[in-house]
Motif scaffolding. Sequence first.
Motif, PDB file in Angstrom:
ATOM      1  N   LYS A  88      18.534  29.759 -17.741  1.00 39.96           N
ATOM      2  CA  LYS A  88      19.445  28.631 -17.938  1.00 39.96           C
ATOM      3  C   LYS A  88      20.529  29.045 -18.902  1.00 39.96           C
ATOM      4  N   GLY A  89      21.674  28.490 -18.720  1.00 42.07           N
ATOM      5  CA  GLY A  89      22.737  28.759 -19.674  1.00 42.07           C
ATOM      6  C   GLY A  89      23.527  29.996 -19.352  1.00 42.07           C
TER       7      GLY A  89
ATOM      8  N   LYS B  19      20.461  17.063 -24.674  1.00 42.96           N
ATOM      9  CA  LYS B  19      21.265  17.798 -23.698  1.00 42.96           C
ATOM     10  C   LYS B  19      22.020  18.954 -24.327  1.00 42.96           C
TER      11      LYS B  19
ATOM     12  N   ALA C 168      25.570  24.829 -25.620  1.00 41.96           N
ATOM     13  CA  ALA C 168      25.645  24.397 -24.221  1.00 41.96           C
ATOM     14  C   ALA C 168      25.354  22.912 -24.160  1.00 41.96           C
ATOM     15  N   TYR C 169      26.069  22.244 -23.329  1.00 50.05           N
ATOM     16  CA  TYR C 169      25.836  20.815 -23.174  1.00 50.05           C
ATOM     17  C   TYR C 169      25.660  20.529 -21.695  1.00 50.05           C
ATOM     18  N   ARG C 170      24.503  20.042 -21.388  1.00 50.77           N
ATOM     19  CA  ARG C 170      24.216  19.750 -19.995  1.00 50.77           C
ATOM     20  C   ARG C 170      24.462  18.272 -19.761  1.00 50.77           C
TER      21      ARG C 170
ATOM     22  N   PRO D 235      22.115  17.455 -14.417  1.00 52.33           N
ATOM     23  CA  PRO D 235      21.653  18.711 -13.808  1.00 52.33           C
ATOM     24  C   PRO D 235      22.748  19.460 -13.069  1.00 52.33           C
TER      25      PRO D 235
ATOM     26  N   ASN E 217      26.128  19.444 -13.919  1.00 50.77           N
ATOM     27  CA  ASN E 217      27.335  19.751 -14.688  1.00 50.77           C
ATOM     28  C   ASN E 217      26.960  20.236 -16.078  1.00 50.77           C
ATOM     29  N   LYS E 218      27.560  21.341 -16.443  1.00 53.52           N
ATOM     30  CA  LYS E 218      27.195  21.964 -17.703  1.00 53.52           C
ATOM     31  C   LYS E 218      28.436  22.509 -18.369  1.00 53.52           C
TER      32      LYS E 218
END
Lengths: 592, 913
Positions: free
Chosen positions: B97-98, B331, B387-389, B392, B394-395
Amino acid sequence: MRTRILAIAALGTLGLQAFAASSERGFQFLSASEAASELGAVIQTGSSAAMWVWTDKVVYSPGDQVTVRWTVKPNNDFYPYTIVAYRQNNQTGAKSYLPNNNSTATDIFGNTVDQGFRITRLPAANKAVIVGQGGSVVSSTLTVPNELGMHTIVVQLRDYSGGRVLKAAYWKLGVVSAQEDLPSNITESRTLTNDKAYRIRGIVTVRNNATLTVNPGTFLIGQPGSQPPSVLLVATNGKLVAEGTKSRPIIMTSSQAVGSRQRGDWGGLIMLGQAPINDPGGKLTIEGLPELPETNYGGSDANHNCGSLKYVRVEFAGSLLRPNEETNSFTWGACGKATKAEYLQASYGLDDSFEWFGGTMDAKYLVGAFGADDYFDGQIGWSGRVQFGAVIANSDLSNRGMEMDNYERDFAAKPLGKPTFYNLTFIGNAANGFDESDSPCLYFRRGAGGIYNNIICQNWTTRGVGGANLDAIQPNIDNGDFNMNGILLWENGKNTTPAAASTLAGQVLAGLQAFAGSSRNFLVADPLLARPLEYSDPDLRPAPNSPAYRASFVQPPDDGFFDQSATYIGAFDQSNWMEEWTQLVQEQDLKP
Amino acid sequence: MAGLLALAAWGQTPPGTVSGSVFDASNGQPAKQVTIRTEGPQQQTVEVNQDGTFRLNLAPGKYILRLTSPLYMDAAVEDLDVNSGEVAEASTVMAPKGQSTVVDVVERISAVAATAEAALTERKLSAVVSDSLSNEELKSGPASDAAGALEKVTGVSVVDGGYVFVRGLGERYSSTMLNNAMLPTTEPERRVVPLDLFPASLIDNIKVLKTYSPDLPGEFSGGLVQMTTVEFPAQKTLNVSVSYGFNTQTTFNRFLGQSTNSTGEALGFGASARDLPGSIPADKRLFVGNFTDQEFQQFGRSMPRQYEVTPIRSMRPSQTYSVSGGNSYGKLGVVGALTFSSSPQHINEARRFLVNSGGGRPQIFSDYSDFNTDTEGVRMGAVLNAAYRLNPNNKLLFRNMLTRDSDQQSRVFTGLNGGNNQDVRSTRLQWVERQLFSTGVEGEHAVASLGNSLFFWQFTYSLSNRNEPNLVETIRGRETGSDQQFRFLNLPESGLHFFSKLNDKIYEPQGGWSKPFFSGPVSGIFKLGFRGTMRRRDFDSRRFRFFPVRAQTINFDAPTSVVLGDANIRPDGFVMREITRGTDKYTANMDIYGGFAMVDLALGPKWRLVAGFRIEDANIQVRTIDPLVPGMQPALANLVNRDWLPSVNAIYALNKRQNLRFSYGRTVNRPDFRELSPFEFTNIVGGYSTVGNPDLKRAVIDNYDARWEWFLGGNQLLAASYFHKRFKDPIEQIYRPTASELRQSFINVAGSVNQGLELEYRQGMARFSPKLRAFALQSNFTYVDSKVDIPVDRFPQLTSRNRPLVGQSRYLFNVISEWNQPKWRSNARFYLNTVSRRLTDVGTFRLPDVYQERQAFVDVVYQFALSENGKWNMRFSAENLTDNRYKYTQADFIVRDFRIGRTFTIGTSYSFY
């Protein structure tokens, strides 16, 4: 009154103040009868005194005010003289005699021949005003007349009869209507006339088959504050014809005030040709400048003509481009046989005075003075001829009289650089080595070849003849491509190794002693030069009893270039070819 | 539960088995914290083991495995047939992730789902040939920075401390990206940023891409080094570590320091005493005529004139401190790291320079038998990523990195200088500060309504600068072989003060769109994208030198501080003049706009094809002018090109474990700023001066690669590659002489060919004997054959008519063996690295080329967990155990010879969570 003055004169040197305070404008003078009785039968042939004269600028506009100064060091010359001073317009030949601007000759007291010149002992003067505020000859400044071109301030010491000139000092100045900037590219032939002065700013390149002609008596003024430095560059497809005369030399000099000009105020003169060099590439970029098409030199035309230089002075040149790359005063890259170079003076150069990078060109009557580095420097396969060269290093800075290489990057590069030198006089400063610890008069290294004959070396720092990488020179010695003969050495290294200053072993580097000892006429003796160490007014002529006239000279070859009548060691016999057109006064001696 | 299963087994057909491994897609390491849920006839949920393996017993039937993890993007293995009594292989990869390429990778999984039943490392998945180093490898190796770590990668050699040669191609052919953005350089004479600027602890992983695909910038040939900074935490983390290093020839030995040394400098911030004093005008050159003698005297006296080294009797050990931590808050995930290190290094060497003497025999020209370079490097680095989610699909990510590096270098050498045939003693004091800051924002948006399109955008701003205040050298001399006192010499380098500043910025917007598609046996992704790289550089420098006017007024035997002391700085003593050249200042831009279209196709179970093209418009401009010199005309150089760059990568699965890859790509190599300018660029004192060539063209390179790879399961691999590169108009350095030095320039040579072989092997030793279970071995070997033909007619000074590329070794060989004994909480690694001789300087004037002889390095690292839970670790490393001899030869002469000593480091780290 007159007897009183004689008594004062007996004190020897007196400051100008004392003279100025006295009447009769401060000069001690004798009556003709007194002088004649004093002289008796002595016939004077010259003076041991040193004297120089100067004004506050070198280039003036009409109407400007001029102050004239002089320095006189009598040096125990107690002879009586007639002193005559005048300004000469070198275009017309007309003279204006001081103090009254007469067109017929007067002495400095204003007496005409008919009135009888007044004779005087030499006054000692140190930077004294002779024309200008409080001047001892004229008490107001001289107004520059509207006569464009070169003028000369002349002070003559004549004998008591007033008829024979025994010594003279000269100062060249220009009267111009304007100072014009030269364009950075000269692509069409043009002539620079002496009614203007011309500024060189940045690289001024003569190219595109153009010929730049410079008339006699023209000043070119190099501007500071430029990188790349201000230089007059003659590209391989350009020509410079700068033919001055003895009375109207062409002067390329600093823009700074007289007295505070320095080495490196501007770049210098660079002439490039297409004669061969011994770099395997056949072409190189000239030292001190960026790599551009017009800074390339080298080719296959051994007869290439870079132009013609005669009576040209280059002063205060030698800007630094990068470490180890300063421009020389005169730089010749691959100039060929058709190039003419005679009566040239380089003074106060930051790098070398005359440097040849390859090529085949010849030169005659060269004067190098007060340079920071070497005086004659050849490399990259230069094989020209030089006759009559005089070098004077003062104690400011100096390196070697002559530094000859074959090629720095390949000692055995072909064709071998093999110049031929005859009749040179080198006067060093005997100061401790400065930028290189080994500063002899003649220095050979990096596989140098060449013929070096009839040379006087006096007063250099380490020794007379030195060098490095001798194993690369030995093959040239063995096959006759390197030879020396008639080398007169005296007091070189006297401050570093005093005992060695009068022995051949002390004068010649150990590795070359066998060479020097094998009937090549290396002499260690005082050449008895007239006034070699009087830096601002030297006289390098040997006394009649000098060993310079001994039979050890080698007669110059009869090849159409060399003057075969130069049957002596050194650059001079009794005539002084440096007279008038050169300027040899140290800058600190001109500082007001 | 077990009883129930047994009962079921009794009465029904025996179950089948599904086994496999799950790998981290970014680095091929076993994935952790993964949960697998089955969908099909039987529902099960298992946790994947620590080593990434799993095993499931399932009733026969068709299954889907759903993989979830807090660390990774969701993944799935579809169409899994479980047959009774058989073992089905279902290895897969998961994208962290990320990571910006995350969704891309997930889609790749589906795209190659047909082959997902084999064990897949990301490398196997990857469309291009790459090698990578994970954070774990970085941590367990001895290297403290990215450059050191890369030395262990196949086909990579590191030259001059920080410049990467990939497959023997020099820095000209390598580029560096950080977090998917191009990096500016801190070095005015270099194209790329030196990688020793990046502390290993800030780097999560490094990938070296060796084959081209259209989504990469077109300036590519040898390799592209992609670094990613530390990633997002799965949980709260806080880690601190400290280590001390002892170098056998530096620590507790005499060291040449500088008196300006202060607390600030110990931390890497140069003392203000080094700066050009404010009293020296910034808006006017100190040229003759611009100021009076009195003013020049004042300027000269105000110049910082520290010329002597200050010896330190006993140098301290090197030290490194770092702290990193992170957490997620709903998030938002945040991770940060800080590191500081200070490492002194003393080097004593012998240096010689040759010349051709009579008969063309080389002989020693200059001979410096005692050449000391003492450098104290201080490096600091910081990373802050967030990181800001949003949801699910859009990040948003923010990444920031700052590294600072300072070198205080004192150089003192004595020996014969052939140029002026005397013994000299040179003292040079230098301080260089480099800094690189990169900040970026990026976003990923999956839009299901547009056919599962994925949008990606990123904007990065990077700024690098370099400040070198008051580089100063003084030279003293004496007659050769004498024992006189050294006297101050008026050589042109002596008494020279040099100040320089470089700023290099890159603004880089980029974006992309990709969309998967399925059509029977053909599935794939279609991608479009663009990247603008706008680079701006300005370089400014000033030089000053003290010129003596009347030497007899100065005593040159006095110490340098007296020779150039206040009393001698006067109008008739030393005068200071500015010798800044018109070319010492320049500004340059490079604008590159690139767009690409590519398709990534799975063609049945055997083939994968990645093909597309890129179009790039490049406009490079260099403007050289000194604004402080009136009337100066600028020198301009300009190069404009549009290039079409096609590329094809085909992967063929020979079987479940073996791939064959073929690729072709066309790439370009553009001249750098300084290479294009018609004027001469600054030479840092002591180096060659460099003249650009405004006629340079960009080179075009056709790259061909073939590779066979065999994945032996787990992290085990056998691979062989062949590469062949044909260069049209490659840019090569050449040297040509001026009257008194060699000048470096650049030309397009007609062509050259580089080809080579790479072999790579990774293997656990358990295969040979269970007793060797604790051991693993990996090794790689590269052979490169390159040939450049030099046009003789244009450069007759060069000795070699054809030769390998500069800096290239023919062989590179690495062996890394690992011993892992969890029982003893111990892990040890043993590194052997050797590179064959390489050409370092091109020979001129019949002198042969200079080669650096073969080097061999042996390093050992041992790690021990002090606490049972693995939170407190000790680490010992021994570097350069053989004390490699750095030996450079030319003809039969050794022209450089030194060692850097062995370094022993002891460190400890503690994790709080």
